[in-house]
Design a protein around this motif. Structure first.
Motif, PDB file in Angstrom:
ATOM      1  N   THR A 186       0.983  -1.208   0.142  1.00 14.91           N
ATOM      2  CA  THR A 186       0.028   0.131  -0.069  1.00 14.91           C
ATOM      3  C   THR A 186       0.863   1.459   0.046  1.00 14.91           C
ATOM      4  O   THR A 186       1.222   1.774   1.039  1.00 14.91           O
ATOM      5  N   PHE A 187       1.234   1.622  -1.273  1.00 15.27           N
ATOM      6  CA  PHE A 187       2.516   2.646  -1.425  1.00 15.27           C
ATOM      7  C   PHE A 187       1.985   3.745  -0.642  1.00 15.27           C
ATOM      8  O   PHE A 187       2.992   4.381   0.078  1.00 15.27           O
ATOM      9  N   ALA A 188       0.740   4.279  -0.599  1.00 16.66           N
ATOM     10  CA  ALA A 188       0.690   5.655   0.145  1.00 16.66           C
ATOM     11  C   ALA A 188       0.802   5.688   1.548  1.00 16.66           C
ATOM     12  O   ALA A 188       0.809   6.905   2.157  1.00 16.66           O
ATOM     13  N   THR A 189       0.970   4.486   2.240  1.00 16.07           N
ATOM     14  CA  THR A 189       1.112   4.423   3.593  1.00 16.07           C
ATOM     15  C   THR A 189       2.597   4.271   3.891  1.00 16.07           C
ATOM     16  O   THR A 189       3.112   4.154   5.175  1.00 16.07           O
ATOM     17  N   SER A 219      25.734  15.676   2.081  1.00 14.78           N
ATOM     18  CA  SER A 219      26.681  15.539   0.741  1.00 14.78           C
ATOM     19  C   SER A 219      25.638  15.923  -0.407  1.00 14.78           C
ATOM     20  O   SER A 219      26.085  16.254  -1.627  1.00 14.78           O
ATOM     21  N   VAL A 220      24.168  15.762  -0.415  1.00 15.10           N
ATOM     22  CA  VAL A 220      23.407  16.003  -1.520  1.00 15.10           C
ATOM     23  C   VAL A 220      22.294  17.378  -1.325  1.00 15.10           C
ATOM     24  O   VAL A 220      21.790  17.548  -2.308  1.00 15.10           O
ATOM     25  N   LYS A 221      22.461  17.976   0.016  1.00 13.86           N
ATOM     26  CA  LYS A 221      21.465  18.839   0.158  1.00 13.86           C
ATOM     27  C   LYS A 221      21.587  19.976  -0.920  1.00 13.86           C
ATOM     28  O   LYS A 221      22.841  20.384  -1.014  1.00 13.86           O
ATOM     29  N   GLY A 222      20.615  20.408  -1.426  1.00 12.78           N
ATOM     30  CA  GLY A 222      20.535  21.613  -2.396  1.00 12.78           C
ATOM     31  C   GLY A 222      20.672  21.000  -3.684  1.00 12.78           C
ATOM     32  O   GLY A 222      20.680  22.106  -4.968  1.00 12.78           O
ATOM     33  N   ARG A 223      21.328  19.801  -4.120  1.00 14.19           N
ATOM     34  CA  ARG A 223      21.464  19.461  -5.297  1.00 14.19           C
ATOM     35  C   ARG A 223      20.327  18.408  -5.680  1.00 14.19           C
ATOM     36  O   ARG A 223      19.936  18.223  -6.887  1.00 14.19           O
ATOM     37  N   PHE A 224      19.944  17.620  -4.693  1.00 12.18           N
ATOM     38  CA  PHE A 224      19.091  16.351  -4.912  1.00 12.18           C
ATOM     39  C   PHE A 224      17.690  16.739  -4.297  1.00 12.18           C
ATOM     40  O   PHE A 224      17.594  17.435  -3.442  1.00 12.18           O
ATOM     41  N   THR A 225      16.636  16.253  -5.231  1.00  9.02           N
ATOM     42  CA  THR A 225      15.360  16.451  -4.594  1.00  9.02           C
ATOM     43  C   THR A 225      14.583  15.028  -4.543  1.00  9.02           C
ATOM     44  O   THR A 225      14.520  14.515  -5.657  1.00  9.02           O
ATOM     45  N   VAL A 226      13.999  14.482  -3.475  1.00 10.12           N
ATOM     46  CA  VAL A 226      13.424  13.624  -3.370  1.00 10.12           C
ATOM     47  C   VAL A 226      11.650  13.877  -3.644  1.00 10.12           C
ATOM     48  O   VAL A 226      11.472  14.857  -3.000  1.00 10.12           O
ATOM     49  N   SER A 227      10.920  13.181  -4.260  1.00  3.27           N
ATOM     50  CA  SER A 227       9.471  13.414  -4.384  1.00  3.27           C
ATOM     51  C   SER A 227       8.878  12.054  -4.596  1.00  3.27           C
ATOM     52  O   SER A 227       9.380  11.088  -4.875  1.00  3.27           O
ATOM     53  N   ARG A 228       7.409  12.158  -4.436  1.00  7.47           N
ATOM     54  CA  ARG A 228       6.700  10.964  -4.656  1.00  7.47           C
ATOM     55  C   ARG A 228       5.349  11.164  -5.440  1.00  7.47           C
ATOM     56  O   ARG A 228       4.931  12.164  -5.163  1.00  7.47           O
ATOM     57  N   ASP A 229       4.767  10.345  -5.864  1.00  8.38           N
ATOM     58  CA  ASP A 229       3.412  10.345  -6.708  1.00  8.38           C
ATOM     59  C   ASP A 229       2.419   9.150  -6.399  1.00  8.38           C
ATOM     60  O   ASP A 229       2.830   8.066  -6.900  1.00  8.38           O
ATOM     61  N   ASN A 230       1.712   9.280  -5.269  1.00 13.33           N
ATOM     62  CA  ASN A 230       1.102   8.134  -4.882  1.00 13.33           C
ATOM     63  C   ASN A 230       0.362   7.487  -5.595  1.00 13.33           C
ATOM     64  O   ASN A 230      -0.327   6.339  -5.647  1.00 13.33           O
ATOM     65  N   SER A 231      -0.304   8.134  -6.552  1.00 21.58           N
ATOM     66  CA  SER A 231      -1.379   7.819  -7.562  1.00 21.58           C
ATOM     67  C   SER A 231      -0.826   6.789  -8.600  1.00 21.58           C
ATOM     68  O   SER A 231      -1.135   6.079  -9.381  1.00 21.58           O
ATOM     69  N   LYS A 232       0.801   7.112  -8.701  1.00 27.74           N
ATOM     70  CA  LYS A 232       1.505   6.166  -9.604  1.00 27.74           C
ATOM     71  C   LYS A 232       2.398   5.067  -8.866  1.00 27.74           C
ATOM     72  O   LYS A 232       3.114   4.401  -9.445  1.00 27.74           O
ATOM     73  N   ASN A 233       2.371   5.066  -7.398  1.00 30.54           N
ATOM     74  CA  ASN A 233       3.012   4.323  -6.770  1.00 30.54           C
ATOM     75  C   ASN A 233       4.508   4.611  -6.977  1.00 30.54           C
ATOM     76  O   ASN A 233       5.427   3.439  -7.262  1.00 30.54           O
ATOM     77  N   THR A 234       5.017   5.420  -7.330  1.00 33.36           N
ATOM     78  CA  THR A 234       6.584   5.896  -7.709  1.00 33.36           C
ATOM     79  C   THR A 234       7.101   6.832  -6.868  1.00 33.36           C
ATOM     80  O   THR A 234       6.388   8.057  -6.572  1.00 33.36           O
ATOM     81  N   VAL A 235       8.259   6.881  -6.429  1.00 33.16           N
ATOM     82  CA  VAL A 235       9.295   7.840  -5.885  1.00 33.16           C
ATOM     83  C   VAL A 235      10.241   8.338  -6.758  1.00 33.16           C
ATOM     84  O   VAL A 235      10.704   7.385  -7.757  1.00 33.16           O
ATOM     85  N   TYR A 236      10.530   9.511  -6.804  1.00 32.81           N
ATOM     86  CA  TYR A 236      11.652   9.981  -7.570  1.00 32.81           C
ATOM     87  C   TYR A 236      12.892  10.579  -6.886  1.00 32.81           C
ATOM     88  O   TYR A 236      12.608  11.240  -5.682  1.00 32.81           O
ATOM     89  N   LEU A 237      14.003  10.692  -7.742  1.00 33.28           N
ATOM     90  CA  LEU A 237      15.119  11.440  -7.109  1.00 33.28           C
ATOM     91  C   LEU A 237      15.634  12.457  -8.100  1.00 33.28           C
ATOM     92  O   LEU A 237      16.123  11.764  -9.127  1.00 33.28           O
TER      93      LEU A 237
END
Length: 123
Positions: free
Chosen positions: A27-30, A62-80
């Motif tokens: 249940t990805f959204a949880t 080491s990645v602050k300010g350069r990397f961004t994590v996000s997610r789309d619960n409707s697509k069961n996907t997390v991004y970097l």
């Protein structure tokens, strides 16, 4: 739980790359989600994590300010999203999941892992 990371490849220093991790069997959204990486000869290290609803995030220094994590619960996907890449970012990147709503950067807290995707930054 199955986690399928993709988007790795070869990029020049200073460039950008976007990783995705498609999740199934949960249940990805949880779930809290995280990204870790392992460079040759080094331990697997924390990169970023995101809470179940995307409102809370955490990053390695080491990645602050350069990397961004996000997610789309409707697509069961997390991004970097990775910007301003340098040679020290070269590693196999893994996504991870845990049934808790939030997890910080402790590797052993994440119960499920994907197979990894290789990111190579050329200087």
């Amino acid at each position: 739980v199955q986690l399928q990371a993709s988007g790795g490849g070869l990029v020049q220093a200073g460039g950008s790359l976007a990783l995705s991790c498609a999740a199934s069997g949960l249940t990805f959204a949880t779930y809290a989600m995280g990204w870790f990486r392992q460079a040759p000869g080094k331990e697997r290290e924390f990169v970023a994590s995101i809470s179940w609803n995307g409102r809370r995030t955490s990053y390695a220094e080491s990645v602050k300010g350069r990397f961004t994590v996000s997610r789309d619960n409707s697509k069961n996907t997390v991004y970097l999203q990775m910007n301003s890449l340098n040679s020290e970012d070269t590693a196999v990147y893994y996504c991870a999941a845990d049934r808790a709503p939030w997890r910080n950067g402790i590797r052993d807290d994440f119960g499920s892992w994907g197979q990894g995707t290789l990111v190579t930054v050329s200087s």
